[in-house]
Design a protein around this motif. Structure first.
Motif, PDB file in Angstrom:
ATOM      1  N   ASN A  87     -12.839  -5.461   1.138  1.00 34.69           N
ATOM      2  CA  ASN A  87     -12.507  -6.438   0.100  1.00 34.69           C
ATOM      3  C   ASN A  87     -12.230  -7.836   0.646  1.00 34.69           C
ATOM      4  OD1 ASN A  87     -12.155  -5.188  -2.800  1.00 34.69           O
ATOM      5  ND2 ASN A  87     -11.411  -3.635  -1.361  1.00 34.69           N
ATOM      6  N   HIS A 128      -5.051  -1.298  -6.674  1.00 32.16           N
ATOM      7  CA  HIS A 128      -5.089  -2.481  -5.820  1.00 32.16           C
ATOM      8  C   HIS A 128      -6.426  -3.220  -5.941  1.00 32.16           C
ATOM      9  CE1 HIS A 128      -1.237  -1.557  -4.190  1.00 32.16           C
ATOM     10  NE2 HIS A 128      -1.627  -0.457  -3.577  1.00 32.16           N
ATOM     11  N   GLN A 129      -7.499  -2.465  -6.156  1.00 32.99           N
ATOM     12  CA  GLN A 129      -8.804  -3.098  -6.354  1.00 32.99           C
ATOM     13  C   GLN A 129      -8.785  -3.997  -7.583  1.00 32.99           C
ATOM     14  OE1 GLN A 129     -11.847  -2.545  -4.308  1.00 32.99           O
ATOM     15  NE2 GLN A 129     -12.089  -4.495  -5.375  1.00 32.99           N
ATOM     16  N   PHE A 180     -10.160  -0.406   3.561  1.00 30.53           N
ATOM     17  CA  PHE A 180     -10.210  -0.898   2.191  1.00 30.53           C
ATOM     18  C   PHE A 180     -10.054  -2.424   2.169  1.00 30.53           C
ATOM     19  CE2 PHE A 180      -7.607  -2.161  -1.515  1.00 30.53           C
ATOM     20  CZ  PHE A 180      -8.470  -1.846  -2.553  1.00 30.53           C
ATOM     21  N   ASP A 224      -2.567   3.140  -5.752  1.00 29.23           N
ATOM     22  CA  ASP A 224      -3.730   3.695  -5.064  1.00 29.23           C
ATOM     23  C   ASP A 224      -4.773   2.598  -4.926  1.00 29.23           C
ATOM     24  OD1 ASP A 224      -4.749   3.408  -7.631  1.00 29.23           O
ATOM     25  OD2 ASP A 224      -4.550   5.537  -8.109  1.00 29.23           O
ATOM     26  N   HIS A 225      -5.890   2.931  -4.311  1.00 32.15           N
ATOM     27  CA  HIS A 225      -6.914   1.921  -4.080  1.00 32.15           C
ATOM     28  C   HIS A 225      -7.482   1.374  -5.385  1.00 32.15           C
ATOM     29  CE1 HIS A 225      -7.892   3.163   0.360  1.00 32.15           C
ATOM     30  NE2 HIS A 225      -6.660   2.715   0.190  1.00 32.15           N
ATOM     31  N   MET A 261       0.803  -1.218   0.000  1.00 30.73           N
ATOM     32  CA  MET A 261       0.000   0.000   0.000  1.00 30.73           C
ATOM     33  C   MET A 261       0.839   1.272   0.000  1.00 30.73           C
ATOM     34  SD  MET A 261      -2.820  -1.514  -0.218  1.00 30.73           S
ATOM     35  CE  MET A 261      -4.019  -0.196  -0.105  1.00 30.73           C
ATOM     36  N   ASP A 302      -7.225   4.042   6.547  1.00 26.63           N
ATOM     37  CA  ASP A 302      -7.996   4.037   5.295  1.00 26.63           C
ATOM     38  C   ASP A 302      -7.711   2.763   4.497  1.00 26.63           C
ATOM     39  OD1 ASP A 302      -9.122   6.487   5.863  1.00 26.63           O
ATOM     40  OD2 ASP A 302      -7.628   7.633   4.717  1.00 26.63           O
ATOM     41  N   ASP A 303      -6.418   2.371   4.467  1.00 28.48           N
ATOM     42  CA  ASP A 303      -6.048   1.154   3.745  1.00 28.48           C
ATOM     43  C   ASP A 303      -6.630  -0.091   4.417  1.00 28.48           C
ATOM     44  OD1 ASP A 303      -4.598   2.682   1.968  1.00 28.48           O
ATOM     45  OD2 ASP A 303      -2.679   2.387   2.999  1.00 28.48           O
TER      46      ASP A 303
END
Length: 639
Positions: free
Chosen positions: A321, A152-153, A317, A148-149, A144, A313-314
């Protein structure tokens, strides 16, 4: 069907025969050992026990328990394994050296030590994730600190797609809340390579966690030994003799005589004096200082929080998920782990916490930190920067030993195949490094930059720049095929781990492992199932809803594969990290024998076992399945 059933009432029937394990010897194994004398004499005792265990007499016929490098062969009085040739390398090396299979062929022999791969720009496509999985990846790690998200998504979705489509393999997902930046000072073979990397650096987000870094410089500065140089907490300074630091307490954390390291020791500075906003140093090991370099003070850790606002925040996330593991950086005490676990419990998230041991401050609290966690990662990069480098291999061995004794997963990471970022073959020292980690008992070994941004970057980011009119791409021959170094790195790690495992016979059980699990009856049955696997040369089948029994068996290190059947997809993915465990998802039926038959049929169809092969089936654990709470049993069944 040969069957041995042991319950709580007749448990003693497992251990009365001479030459088998006695309650006294089992108790000796569960005693904690410490002190220099115990460590020195342990080697002699192990040799004595191995020679004594070498032959087991059944019905007057000596049966020698051996492990084949290629497959697990059941041993019986009627079929004694012949003595291995004097040169143990003669038959194995040609097989492992055969490169005709290609670097992404499925492993032909089941490897026990797992491989963690960091997914980055070189491997974030569907094609590469599939190939990494086929080459031997067991856990996909998301760093991370980079990306960014959204990026990674995309990776998470691809891994989940792979798990949904492939029935005979599974990949776990590990989210690393932050990590040291990967240095991008690469060796380029062509101008095309350099252009691609320049484009990548200018377009790939580098959002950093709480790390101490130097500021921006208009151009690199060449420093020589003996030269004076200053680090300041004033922002925006970048001259030939002074550069900013992004950490306001930097001046408070260093003292006269401290050794300041840049990029883990690529350059070093001796602190001579300091004032309210600057630290004056003398260059000890010179070199070229570039922008945003990672800084450490040897023997000290920065007073930064282990979990920052960005990390939370991570973490959210990851909860959204449903990732399998969190790897938490710079953990200094157990309070950080408890805080994260409380958050996960409140969120109803079934995610295990792996602590990264990479700070000098964490060493005095190793036992409490590892006790609070679900496992540990030996992050040797920052650890070697904050401590004398000669201490790192000793700490690695110590951390692995502690994790083994506590029944926790342990990962060895950093620089394992660093040269393969830009070269097609590893150094011999890197190969030895992997072998040592395997022999010391690590559950997994990890690749970082080797798979995240290993050469060739072109075949991964070419789609991003296909419409660019200002850049000349390398030829297609240069972008594909033999230049897929991430796949080569995984293949090397698979081959070295497999070859090393073939030399480990009768792995030692940590002396106080049973104490870590509160002496539950399951430990005793895991112990005897391991002895049975080692003696008869059988694999082990276990049915689990929580993963507890599979993890327990893994820590006893049986010679055979642990086929762990579970009806929970999340448990299946999490078990992918543990040494020797092959997790398989299957719905459980009401009838036990029908479920057993389906499981054996599945193993046979997938080529994991052969018809007529004997398998040890263990029914134990915290949650009873097809048995009473007070009943535990081991069966030996023939496929």
């Amino acid at each position: 069907m040969a069957q041995v059933v042991a319950t709580r009432l007749i448990h003693a029937s497992l251990v009365p025969n001479p030459g088998s394990i006695t309650p006294q010897s089992c108790a000796e194994k569960l005693k904690p050992s410490c002190g220099f004398r115990a460590k020195v004499l342990a080697q002699t005792e192990r040799r004595r026990r191995r020679s004594r265990r070498g032959a087991l007499h059944v019905s007057g016929a000596p049966v020698v328990a051996r492990r084949s490098a290629a497959e697990v062969v059941p041993v019986s009085p009627e079929g004694v394994v012949k003595a291995a040739p004097q040169n143990q390398f003669s038959q194995v090396i040609p097989q492992l050296g055969d490169t005709s299979m290609g670097v992404w062929s499925k492993p032909m022999v089941r490897r026990k030590t797992k491989i963690v791969c960091t997914i980055g720009p070189s491997t974030e496509t569907k094609e590469m994730i599939w190939k990494l999985a086929e080459a031997g990846m067991n856990v996909a790690r998301l760093n991370m600190s980079h990306g960014d998200h959204a990026s990674h998504q995309k990776v998470i979705d691809l891994v989940k797609e792979y798990n949904a489509q492939v029935k005979d393999n599974v990949i776990a997902i590990m989210l690393d809340t932050k990590a040291s930046a990967i240095p991008f000072a690469l060796n380029f073979r062509s101008v095309g390579d350099m252009k691609l990397v320049v484009f990548f650096l200018s377009n790939y987000s580098l959002s950093q966690g709480p790390e101490v870094r130097s500021g921006d410089l208009p151009q690199p500065i060449t420093l020589v030994p003996g030269q004076e140089f200053t680090f300041t907490i004033q922002r925006g300074v970048g001259t030939a003799d002074c550069v900013s630091v992004n950490y306001d307490d930097f001046v408070n954390d260093v003292e006269d005589g401290d050794m300041l390291l840049v990029d883990g020791g690529m350059m070093s500075f001796l602190v001579k004096s300091k004032n309210e906003d600057s630290v004056k140093c003398e260059v000890v090991d010179g070199g070229e200082l570039k922008s945003r370099r990672h800084l450490n003070v040897r023997g000290k850790s920065a007073t930064l929080p282990s979990i920052t606002d960005k990390d939370w925040d991570d973490i959210k996330f990851g909860v959204d998920n449903k990732v399998d593991f969190y790897a938490v950086s710079f953990v200094k005490d157990a309070a950080v782990v408890h805080e994260l676990k409380n958050y996960l419990n409140d969120a109803g998230a079934d995610i295990h916490v792996i602590v990264k041991i990479e700070s000098a401050d964490s060493i005095p609290n190793l036992h409490s930190i590892i006790t609070a966690s679900d496992g540990a990662m030996v992050a040797r990069g920052d650890l070697g920067a904050e401590l004398p480098i000669e201490e790192v291999p000793l700490l690695q061995e110590e951390i692995i030993s502690i994790c083994r004794s506590m029944g926790k997963a342990v990962i060895v990471a950093t620089n394992m195949l660093e040269s393969m970022i830009v070269h097609p073959t590893p150094t011999r020292a890197e190969v030895s490094d992997i072998a040592i980690a395997v022999k010391e008992g690590a559950d997994a070994v990890m690749l970082s930059g080797e798979t995240a941004h290993g050469k060739n970057l072109g075949n991964i980011i070419a789609t991003r720049i296909k419409d660019s009119q200002n850049m000349t791409l390398p030829s297609q021959a240069h972008l594909h095929g033999s230049d897929q170094f991430p796949l080569k790195a995984v293949k090397v790690m698979h081959t070295v781990s497999l070859r090393t495992e073939a030399t480990i016979v009768g792995a030692q059980t940590p002396p106080n492992l049973g104490l870590a699990f509160e002496n539950h009856m399951s430990e005793m049955f895991a112990f005897h199932a391991t002895m049975m696997s080692n003696t008869l040369g059988t694999s082990i089948v276990v049915f689990t809803r929580t993963g507890f029994m599979a993890v327990l068996l893994s820590h006893y290190r049986p010679s055979g594969t642990i086929f762990a059947f579970t009806n929970d997809k999340r448990v299946q993915q999490r078990l992918a990290l543990y040494q020797g465990v092959c997790p398989i998802h299957m719905d459980f039926l009401e009838d036990a024998d029908e479920t057993f038959a389906n499981a054996f049929d599945l193993l046979q169809k997938q080529g994991m076992v052969k018809e007529g092969e004997e398998i040890a089936l263990v029914q134990s654990g915290k949650q009873p399945i097809w048995r009473f709470q007070s009943t535990h049993n081991i069966q030996v069944r023939k496929v």
